[in-house]
Design an enzyme around this catalytic site. Structure first.
Site, PDB file in Angstrom:
ATOM      1  N   GLU A 261       0.821  -1.207   0.000  1.00 43.00           N
ATOM      2  CA  GLU A 261       0.000   0.000   0.000  1.00 43.00           C
ATOM      3  C   GLU A 261       0.864   1.270   0.000  1.00 43.00           C
ATOM      4  O   GLU A 261       1.004   1.940  -1.006  1.00 43.00           O
ATOM      5  CB  GLU A 261      -0.971  -0.029   1.185  1.00 43.00           C
ATOM      6  CG  GLU A 261      -2.036  -1.108   0.994  1.00 43.00           C
ATOM      7  CD  GLU A 261      -3.141  -1.075   2.017  1.00 43.00           C
ATOM      8  OE1 GLU A 261      -2.934  -0.526   3.127  1.00 43.00           O
ATOM      9  OE2 GLU A 261      -4.228  -1.608   1.725  1.00 43.00           O
TER      10      GLU A 261
HETATM   11  C1  HEC Z   1      -3.321   1.469  -1.490  1.00 42.35           C
HETATM   12  C2  HEC Z   1      -4.656   1.725  -1.063  1.00 42.35           C
HETATM   13  C3  HEC Z   1      -4.905   2.104   0.378  1.00 42.35           C
HETATM   14  C4  HEC Z   1      -4.291   3.074   1.119  1.00 42.35           C
HETATM   15  C5  HEC Z   1      -3.147   3.954   0.716  1.00 42.35           C
HETATM   16  C6  HEC Z   1      -4.990   3.096   2.386  1.00 42.35           C
HETATM   17  N1  HEC Z   1      -5.979   2.186   2.400  1.00 42.35           N
HETATM   18 FE1  HEC Z   1      -7.338   1.906   3.865  1.00 42.35          FE
HETATM   19  N2  HEC Z   1      -7.930   0.213   2.998  1.00 42.35           N
HETATM   20  C7  HEC Z   1      -7.526  -0.236   1.756  1.00 42.35           C
HETATM   21  C8  HEC Z   1      -7.973  -1.593   1.572  1.00 42.35           C
HETATM   22  C9  HEC Z   1      -7.752  -2.451   0.334  1.00 42.35           C
HETATM   23  C10 HEC Z   1      -8.663  -1.932   2.755  1.00 42.35           C
HETATM   24  C11 HEC Z   1      -9.266  -3.301   3.080  1.00 42.35           C
HETATM   25  C12 HEC Z   1      -8.138  -4.168   3.563  1.00 42.35           C
HETATM   26  C13 HEC Z   1      -8.582  -5.375   4.329  1.00 42.35           C
HETATM   27  O1  HEC Z   1      -9.701  -5.380   4.865  1.00 42.35           O
HETATM   28  O2  HEC Z   1      -7.780  -6.316   4.434  1.00 42.35           O
HETATM   29  C14 HEC Z   1      -8.638  -0.766   3.612  1.00 42.35           C
HETATM   30  C15 HEC Z   1      -9.269  -0.675   4.845  1.00 42.35           C
HETATM   31  C16 HEC Z   1      -9.375   0.493   5.571  1.00 42.35           C
HETATM   32  C17 HEC Z   1     -10.252   0.723   6.690  1.00 42.35           C
HETATM   33  C18 HEC Z   1     -11.225  -0.291   7.294  1.00 42.35           C
HETATM   34  C19 HEC Z   1     -12.633  -0.010   6.880  1.00 42.35           C
HETATM   35  C20 HEC Z   1     -13.554  -1.146   7.208  1.00 42.35           C
HETATM   36  O3  HEC Z   1     -14.727  -1.057   6.854  1.00 42.35           O
HETATM   37  O4  HEC Z   1     -13.123  -2.141   7.810  1.00 42.35           O
HETATM   38  C21 HEC Z   1     -10.049   2.002   7.132  1.00 42.35           C
HETATM   39  C22 HEC Z   1     -10.746   2.704   8.285  1.00 42.35           C
HETATM   40  C23 HEC Z   1      -9.002   2.554   6.301  1.00 42.35           C
HETATM   41  N3  HEC Z   1      -8.640   1.616   5.349  1.00 42.35           N
HETATM   42  C24 HEC Z   1      -8.409   3.797   6.470  1.00 42.35           C
HETATM   43  C25 HEC Z   1      -7.204   4.137   5.881  1.00 42.35           C
HETATM   44  C26 HEC Z   1      -6.315   5.182   6.339  1.00 42.35           C
HETATM   45  C27 HEC Z   1      -6.576   6.071   7.539  1.00 42.35           C
HETATM   46  C28 HEC Z   1      -5.258   5.207   5.500  1.00 42.35           C
HETATM   47  C29 HEC Z   1      -4.040   6.094   5.564  1.00 42.35           C
HETATM   48  C30 HEC Z   1      -3.225   5.942   6.750  1.00 42.35           C
HETATM   49  C31 HEC Z   1      -5.490   4.182   4.503  1.00 42.35           C
HETATM   50  N4  HEC Z   1      -6.652   3.537   4.789  1.00 42.35           N
HETATM   51  C32 HEC Z   1      -4.656   3.960   3.414  1.00 42.35           C
HETATM   52  C33 HEC Z   1      -6.791   0.479   0.851  1.00 42.35           C
HETATM   53  C34 HEC Z   1      -5.954   1.537   1.204  1.00 42.35           C
END
Ligand code: HEC
Ligand code: HEC
Ligand code: HEC
Length: 479
Positions: A261
């Site tokens: 990521e």
């Molecule tokens: C490259 C893409 C990417 C980036 C950059 C990213 N995310 Fe995500 N995020 C995802 C993905 C894909 C998931 C699901 C992963 C899993 O459940 O295993 C996720 C899951 C989440 C969730 C959980 C939501 C749920 O319904 O469970 C949150 C809250 C979240 N991200 C916040 C953030 C925050 C805050 C940041 C920065 C620090 C961030 N993400 C950076 C792709 C990204």
């Protein structure tokens, strides 16, 4: 064909025999004397005792903590016994587990089967005489849940985010908003939280699989699952599809140190991120103001981001207006869709203010979601809660997604493989509640789901612009 009819007859006979042989006791249910002595108004410990007796005698064979079956009769029934017990344990446990399912969901599931008289299953009542729920049983069970204080909150309006009470709160949220949009959290300084959770795209990237920092081939690396929305994520029972983060703060520590990521990989890397962030005057000043001597660390960075995410709640959808009493806020088609949504049992798992997020559920109770929703060559990388707990029984149990703003968050499912709401509804009917759905009904449910789009700071989510959400693009006076 003939063969399968015989299989069925044999299976029935076998289950019947098991009923009498295995249980040993007559299942003529709650003893007649006990039953004539109770009334639906019965209260306190008497009512609890009778309710427990009903559950024990009519439900525990499949849902109780000690539910089991004889291998012999199971073989003779072509596996029907094990399928029943397994399916029952996977969808509802008589001994609740608050780590996996909010009590509200358990209560709503019970409410649903009591209203539809779906339980015990017909194949069971046919051979266990007296195991069918009587109207009196139903009212006793319903009262039991009321008395235990269950609110049976099927739906609730989204509450607006609390106004920051102090300047300190305000500064912490502002800092979180800057960090959320800041590429310095990634190795190539290009990928921010907002890259994958764009607030102008319903808190997602609208991609099947998210694009992280480039890999060796120079192309963005792809995540294994679809990115859920950050809107209303604060209400989730746990974070991530597999629940591996307890809350928003713990979650925010994940992406920066995820090589796919944001590209970093070890806890020491926070120091490098902190050095980069410290070069930004406003960020440096805000950290000093909010965290004083604690400085810029993984802990303070994630704390500020979580504080900002707490504000990402989206009240004032058409559905909220409806729930607050404006009966004209939904179209006739949407009201029809809402009725289906309740009657089909969608509103058990997808309940509460965010319509979901408060339980983990198997995605293969009636049939497998991957078969129904993913292409044949889909390479599965995710097995739900098991990926976190390492317990085999948690395989394929996923955190239920929220359905607020779902019209803006395509493509759907952890697979990111379904493009339209109508198709997502069809898949859910097949995999989660069993059965098919007509085009007209799927369309009305989808119409109901389109009434879930709310507002951020008074602005409809679908109309938000990058300048309004990204502080680096807005004028310095914003917020
Ligand atoms: C490259 C893409 C990417 C980036 C950059 C990213 N995310 Fe995500 N995020 C995802 C993905 C894909 C998931 C699901 C992963 C899993 O459940 O295993 C996720 C899951 C989440 C969730 C959980 C939501 C749920 O319904 O469970 C949150 C809250 C979240 N991200 C916040 C953030 C925050 C805050 C940041 C920065 C620090 C961030 N993400 C950076 C792709 C990204
Ligand atoms: C023969 C086994 C069997 C018995 C007995 C049985 N169930 Fe079930 N139950 C199942 C199976 C299998 C499922 C999952 C498949 C389904 O939902 O149809 C289930 C699902 C449920 C669910 C979840 C439904 C949902 O909408 O998610 C509830 C609640 C439930 N049962 C309650 C009861 C109650 C209450 C009783 C006793 C009155 C009972 N069951 C008796 C097999 C059983
Ligand atoms: C037993 C619990 C359960 C029931 C009942 C249920 N769902 Fe779901 N729903 C889930 C889970 C779990 C997922 C995530 C599945 C996945 O991605 O693997 C989901 C995903 C969805 C999604 C996709 C959301 C997204 O952001 O990807 C929609 C839309 C949806 N459900 C609608 C419905 C409708 C409509 C019904 C009724 C026909 C329904 N659900 C019944 C558990 C349930």
């Amino acid at each position: 064909m003939k063969c399968s009819i015989w299989k069925y007859v044999l299976a029935l006979a076998a289950t019947g025999a098991v009923g009498t042989v295995m249980l040993g006791v007559s299942k003529v249910a709650v003893d007649a004397a006990q039953r004539s002595a109770v009334s639906p108004e019965l209260s306190g410990s008497d009512a609890e005792q009778v309710a427990q007796a009903i559950l024990r005698q009519k439900c525990a064979d499949c849902h109780g903590p000690e539910a089991s079956y004889s291998k012999f009769w199971n073989a003779l029934s072509f596996g029907k016994l094990s399928r029943d017990v397994d399916g029952a344990q996977r969808s509802f446990k008589m001994v609740p587990d608050s780590e996996i399912r909010s009590a509200n969901v358990d209560y709503l599931k019970m409410d649903h089967v009591l209203r539809t008289r779906r339980m015990p299953p017909a194949s069971y009542t046919m051979v266990h005489l007296g195991s069918r729920l009587t109207p009196l049983d139903v009212s006793i069970l319903r009262n039991r849940y009321k008395e235990q204080g269950a609110e049976l909150r099927r739906f609730a309006p989204i509450s607006p985010a609390a106004e920051p009470e102090t300047e300190w709160d305000r500064a912490r949220i502002r800092l979180g908003q800057l960090l959320y949009h800041n590429g310095a959290l990634s190795t190539n300084n290009q990928v921010s939280c907002a890259s994958c959770h764009d607030l102008t795209k319903g808190g997602t990237d609208n991609l099947s699989k998210s694009e992280g920092v480039p890999g060796a081939d120079g192309l963005p690396q792809l995540g294994g699952v679809n990115a859920p929305t950050t809107y209303n994520a604060a209400g989730n029972i746990r974070q991530f599809w597999d629940g591996r983060a307890a809350d928003l703060k713990e979650q925010a520590g994940g992406p920066p140190l995820n090589p796919v990521e944001m590209g970093y990989s070890k806890p020491e890397d926070w120091a490098e991120i902190a050095d980069k962030l410290a070069q930004d005057d406003e960020i440096r000043t805000l950290f000093a103001l909010v965290y004083g001597g604690d400085g810029i660390t993984g802990d303070t960075i994630t704390d500020a981001i979580a504080a900002f995410e707490q504000t990402l709640v989206t009240p004032d959808s058409a559905f909220d207006a409806y729930l607050k009493g404006n009966k004209n806020a939904l179209t006739e088609k949407q009201k029809k869709g809402m009725e289906s949504f309740v009657n089909r049992g969608c509103a058990t798992c997808h309940s509460g203010p965010a319509l979901g997020g408060i339980s983990f559920e198997y995605i293969n109770t009636h049939s497998d979601l991957r078969e129904a929703a993913a292409p044949k060559d889909y390479a599965e990388a995710a097995f739900g809660l098991r990926d976190f707990t390492k317990r085999e029984e948690d395989k394929d149990m996923f955190r239920v997604p929220v359905l607020r703003n779902v019209a803006l968050t395509a493509p759907y499912f952890h697979t990111g493989s379904v493009q339209t709401l109508e198709e997502a509804v069809r898949v859910m009917c097949k995999t989660q509640v069993g059965g098919s759905v007509s085009d007209a009904e799927a369309e009305s449910i989808a119409a109901f789901l389109r009434a879930q789009t709310g507002k951020l700071n008074g602005r409809p989510l679908q109309a938000l612009t990058p300048e309004e959400t990204n502080p680096y693009l807005s004028k310095p006076t914003a917020q």
